[in-house]
Design a protein around this motif. Structure first.
Motif, PDB file in Angstrom:
ATOM      1  N   LEU A  67       0.610  22.301  14.704  1.00  0.00           N
ATOM      2  CA  LEU A  67      -0.504  22.990  14.073  1.00  0.00           C
ATOM      3  C   LEU A  67      -1.830  22.733  14.783  1.00  0.00           C
ATOM      4  N   LEU A  68      -1.990  21.531  15.330  1.00  0.00           N
ATOM      5  CA  LEU A  68      -3.274  21.149  15.899  1.00  0.00           C
ATOM      6  C   LEU A  68      -3.386  21.369  17.404  1.00  0.00           C
ATOM      7  N   LEU A  69      -2.281  21.308  18.115  1.00  0.00           N
ATOM      8  CA  LEU A  69      -2.334  21.382  19.573  1.00  0.00           C
ATOM      9  C   LEU A  69      -2.149  22.804  20.063  1.00  0.00           C
ATOM     10  N   GLU A  70      -2.925  23.164  21.064  1.00  0.00           N
ATOM     11  CA  GLU A  70      -2.757  24.461  21.712  1.00  0.00           C
ATOM     12  C   GLU A  70      -1.480  24.438  22.550  1.00  0.00           C
ATOM     13  N   PRO A  71      -0.957  25.610  22.946  1.00  0.00           N
ATOM     14  CA  PRO A  71       0.335  25.649  23.655  1.00  0.00           C
ATOM     15  C   PRO A  71       0.405  24.743  24.874  1.00  0.00           C
ATOM     16  N   PHE A  72      -0.688  24.667  25.667  1.00  0.00           N
ATOM     17  CA  PHE A  72      -0.653  23.833  26.870  1.00  0.00           C
ATOM     18  C   PHE A  72      -0.483  22.365  26.508  1.00  0.00           C
ATOM     19  N   ARG A  73      -1.250  21.881  25.527  1.00  0.00           N
ATOM     20  CA  ARG A  73      -1.169  20.474  25.122  1.00  0.00           C
ATOM     21  C   ARG A  73       0.161  20.182  24.442  1.00  0.00           C
ATOM     22  N   LEU A  74       0.691  21.154  23.723  1.00  0.00           N
ATOM     23  CA  LEU A  74       1.994  20.964  23.094  1.00  0.00           C
ATOM     24  C   LEU A  74       3.085  20.850  24.155  1.00  0.00           C
ATOM     25  N   GLY A  75       2.936  21.633  25.236  1.00  0.00           N
ATOM     26  CA  GLY A  75       3.875  21.522  26.346  1.00  0.00           C
ATOM     27  C   GLY A  75       3.804  20.162  27.018  1.00  0.00           C
ATOM     28  N   LEU A  76       2.590  19.610  27.142  1.00  0.00           N
ATOM     29  CA  LEU A  76       2.452  18.270  27.708  1.00  0.00           C
ATOM     30  C   LEU A  76       3.134  17.225  26.834  1.00  0.00           C
ATOM     31  N   LEU A  77       2.986  17.376  25.519  1.00  0.00           N
ATOM     32  CA  LEU A  77       3.640  16.430  24.610  1.00  0.00           C
ATOM     33  C   LEU A  77       5.156  16.533  24.727  1.00  0.00           C
ATOM     34  N   ALA A  78       5.665  17.752  24.885  1.00  0.00           N
ATOM     35  CA  ALA A  78       7.104  17.919  25.093  1.00  0.00           C
ATOM     36  C   ALA A  78       7.542  17.228  26.376  1.00  0.00           C
ATOM     37  N   LYS A  79       6.728  17.319  27.405  1.00  0.00           N
ATOM     38  CA  LYS A  79       7.020  16.635  28.672  1.00  0.00           C
ATOM     39  C   LYS A  79       7.061  15.122  28.471  1.00  0.00           C
ATOM     40  N   TYR A  80       6.100  14.588  27.727  1.00  0.00           N
ATOM     41  CA  TYR A  80       6.080  13.146  27.474  1.00  0.00           C
ATOM     42  C   TYR A  80       7.316  12.715  26.685  1.00  0.00           C
ATOM     43  N   LEU A  81       7.757  13.556  25.755  1.00  0.00           N
ATOM     44  CA  LEU A  81       8.932  13.209  24.954  1.00  0.00           C
ATOM     45  C   LEU A  81      10.207  13.243  25.796  1.00  0.00           C
ATOM     46  N   CYS A  82      10.233  14.116  26.809  1.00  0.00           N
ATOM     47  CA  CYS A  82      11.373  14.097  27.741  1.00  0.00           C
ATOM     48  C   CYS A  82      11.449  12.748  28.442  1.00  0.00           C
ATOM     49  N   PHE A  83      10.303  12.268  28.890  1.00  0.00           N
ATOM     50  CA  PHE A  83      10.270  10.947  29.511  1.00  0.00           C
ATOM     51  C   PHE A  83      10.598   9.856  28.496  1.00  0.00           C
ATOM     52  N   ALA A  84      10.230  10.089  27.223  1.00  0.00           N
ATOM     53  CA  ALA A  84      10.520   9.100  26.183  1.00  0.00           C
ATOM     54  C   ALA A  84      12.022   8.940  25.984  1.00  0.00           C
ATOM     55  N   ILE A  85      12.781  10.031  26.152  1.00  0.00           N
ATOM     56  CA  ILE A  85      14.239   9.932  26.026  1.00  0.00           C
ATOM     57  C   ILE A  85      14.807   9.055  27.136  1.00  0.00           C
ATOM     58  N   VAL A  86      14.294   9.236  28.363  1.00  0.00           N
ATOM     59  CA  VAL A  86      14.725   8.364  29.467  1.00  0.00           C
ATOM     60  C   VAL A  86      14.344   6.917  29.163  1.00  0.00           C
ATOM     61  N   ALA A  87      13.117   6.717  28.676  1.00  0.00           N
ATOM     62  CA  ALA A  87      12.652   5.368  28.351  1.00  0.00           C
ATOM     63  C   ALA A  87      13.504   4.736  27.258  1.00  0.00           C
ATOM     64  N   LEU A  88      13.961   5.544  26.310  1.00  0.00           N
ATOM     65  CA  LEU A  88      14.829   5.031  25.255  1.00  0.00           C
ATOM     66  C   LEU A  88      16.118   4.468  25.850  1.00  0.00           C
ATOM     67  N   GLY A  89      16.677   5.182  26.821  1.00  0.00           N
ATOM     68  CA  GLY A  89      17.869   4.674  27.497  1.00  0.00           C
ATOM     69  C   GLY A  89      17.594   3.404  28.268  1.00  0.00           C
ATOM     70  N   ILE A  90      16.427   3.337  28.917  1.00  0.00           N
ATOM     71  CA  ILE A  90      16.051   2.117  29.639  1.00  0.00           C
ATOM     72  C   ILE A  90      15.882   0.955  28.666  1.00  0.00           C
ATOM     73  N   GLY A  91      15.254   1.242  27.513  1.00  0.00           N
ATOM     74  CA  GLY A  91      15.092   0.198  26.505  1.00  0.00           C
ATOM     75  C   GLY A  91      16.421  -0.321  26.006  1.00  0.00           C
ATOM     76  N   LEU A  92      17.397   0.568  25.877  1.00  0.00           N
ATOM     77  CA  LEU A  92      18.726   0.160  25.442  1.00  0.00           C
ATOM     78  C   LEU A  92      19.396  -0.716  26.492  1.00  0.00           C
ATOM     79  N   ALA A  93      19.309  -0.293  27.771  1.00  0.00           N
ATOM     80  CA  ALA A  93      19.980  -1.035  28.841  1.00  0.00           C
ATOM     81  C   ALA A  93      19.238  -2.313  29.204  1.00  0.00           C
ATOM     82  N   TRP A  94      17.917  -2.242  29.316  1.00  0.00           N
ATOM     83  CA  TRP A  94      17.121  -3.378  29.768  1.00  0.00           C
ATOM     84  C   TRP A  94      16.739  -4.287  28.611  1.00  0.00           C
ATOM     85  N   GLY A  95      16.118  -3.706  27.585  1.00  0.00           N
ATOM     86  CA  GLY A  95      15.642  -4.531  26.480  1.00  0.00           C
ATOM     87  C   GLY A  95      16.755  -5.176  25.690  1.00  0.00           C
TER      88      GLY A  95
END
Length: 369
Positions: A25-53
């Protein structure tokens, strides 16, 4: 409502409302796309946290699995756009016939399956070869880093097969939907956000299971776990494969969100950036890995626009500071502050002092034994 008292399901529900209701509701399409990009990286980070942490496996080459998933999705999208002809970059490279490797990816079911199965299969083979030889610690980290470097060299050298340095780009259609349309991008954001939440819940369930306790025991005392009759190599291989599958899925989601997949996104530096993000958020907590990826993604976007040449130095300095002063990351600092406040309150009331936040982890070895 006292947000400080929210725990477990309450925190997850609050974050879900922010991600699925407030942000669109608050983010314009460009900023929402950036957040989606960050969440893609968050999925990779979640796997790293599982393996490393949780498992103590410092993987510095998750870009390989991210790239495998990304290229699998990109190959399908290029074939759909070509409509039976050769993809555009193959025409420019002088390729006259579609390579045999590409042909199965015209089938969407096969492409989507390979997004996850491909990375998990390679990770399983690598894990069986490496962990059986008891390779761990810095040696395992260097091995995965070398794998990422070799993967990039392979991609760059196969211009007619992978697009070379430029990678694969110019996607127009996603399962019959126009990728350039705001509605499609908004739908992709919801898909990425929901996938992140579901994977987090699945990883959390895994960590809280007996397998998760065994994984932590392997991290803290691999030799002792082996003497107790368990096979640490098998436990680590399964975890490494799950982490690779998460990275592959993240790569597949990243391609339609950002519109490109190239070797520059998969090499040693991007893989290290994800490890830094996990360390900043808190590698011992799965939520910390996601938080770190989003925070570091936003910071990179913001600071690199103003300090393009100095961002990597700032990132390296941040990693050093976190590992030396706050090894448990942002969530670790929050937990320490909460424990200090609880001790102060119990000291005033005269009640028994509560155990520190990491006390349950100290009983893991006894539970496994």
């Amino acid at each position: 409502m006292n947000l400080a008292r929210l725990k477990g399901p309450g925190v997850f529900a609050a974050v879900a409302v922010l991600a699925l209701v407030v942000a669109p509701l608050l983010l314009e399409p460009f900023r929402l796309g950036l957040l989606a990009k960050y969440l893609c990286f968050a999925i990779v980070a979640l796997g790293i946290g599982l393996a490393w942490g949780q498992g103590g496996m410092l993987a510095l080459g998750q870009g390989v699995f991210f790239g495998l998933g990304g290229y699998a999705m990109a190959m399908h999208l290029k074939l759909v756009d070509a409509q039976g002809d050769l993809p555009d970059f193959m025409v420019w490279s002088g390729v006259e016939q579609l390579p045999a490797l590409w042909k199965p990816f015209a089938n969407p079911v096969f492409a989507l399956a390979m997004v996850v199965i491909g990375p998990m299969l390679i990770a399983t083979v690598l894990g069986l070869l490496v962990f059986r030889q008891r390779v761990r610690g810095a040696y395992f980290a260097i091995l995965t880093q070398a794998l990422a470097a070799a993967f990039v060299i392979l991609l760059v050298g196969q211009q007619g097969l992978t697009g070379g340095t430029n990678g694969l780009t110019n996607f127009f259609d996603l399962f019959g939907q126009d990728l350039a349309a705001d509605s499609t991008q908004r739908g992709l954001y919801f898909a990425v956000a929901i996938a992140t939440g579901l994977l987090y819940l699945g990883a959390r369930q895994l960590v809280n299971s007996r397998f998760g306790r065994l994984l932590v025991a392997v991290r803290d005392g691999e030799d002792r776990v082996r003497f107790l009759g368990y096979d640490p190599a098998r436990v680590k291989t399964v975890t490494f494969a799950i982490s690779a599958g998460m990275a592959g899925l993240a790569g597949a989601l990243f391609v339609p969100v950002v519109g490109i997949i190239s070797p520059a996104l998969l090499g040693v530096v991007p893989s290290l950036e994800l490890v830094v993000a996990v360390a900043v958020g808190g590698r011992f907590a799965l939520a910390g890995a996601i938080l770190g990826a989003v925070v570091m993604g936003y910071a990179k976007t913001s600071f690199s626009e103003q300090f393009a040449d100095g961002w990597l130095y700032l990132q390296g300095a941040l990693f050093i500071l976190v590992m030396t002063l706050a090894p448990k990351g942002i969530l670790g600092l929050a937990a320490s502050a909460r424990d200090a406040l609880a001790r102060r309150r119990t000291a005033r009331s005269g009640d028994p002092e509560p155990p520190p936040a990491d006390a349950p982890g100290r009983r893991v070895m006894e539970e496994v034994a």
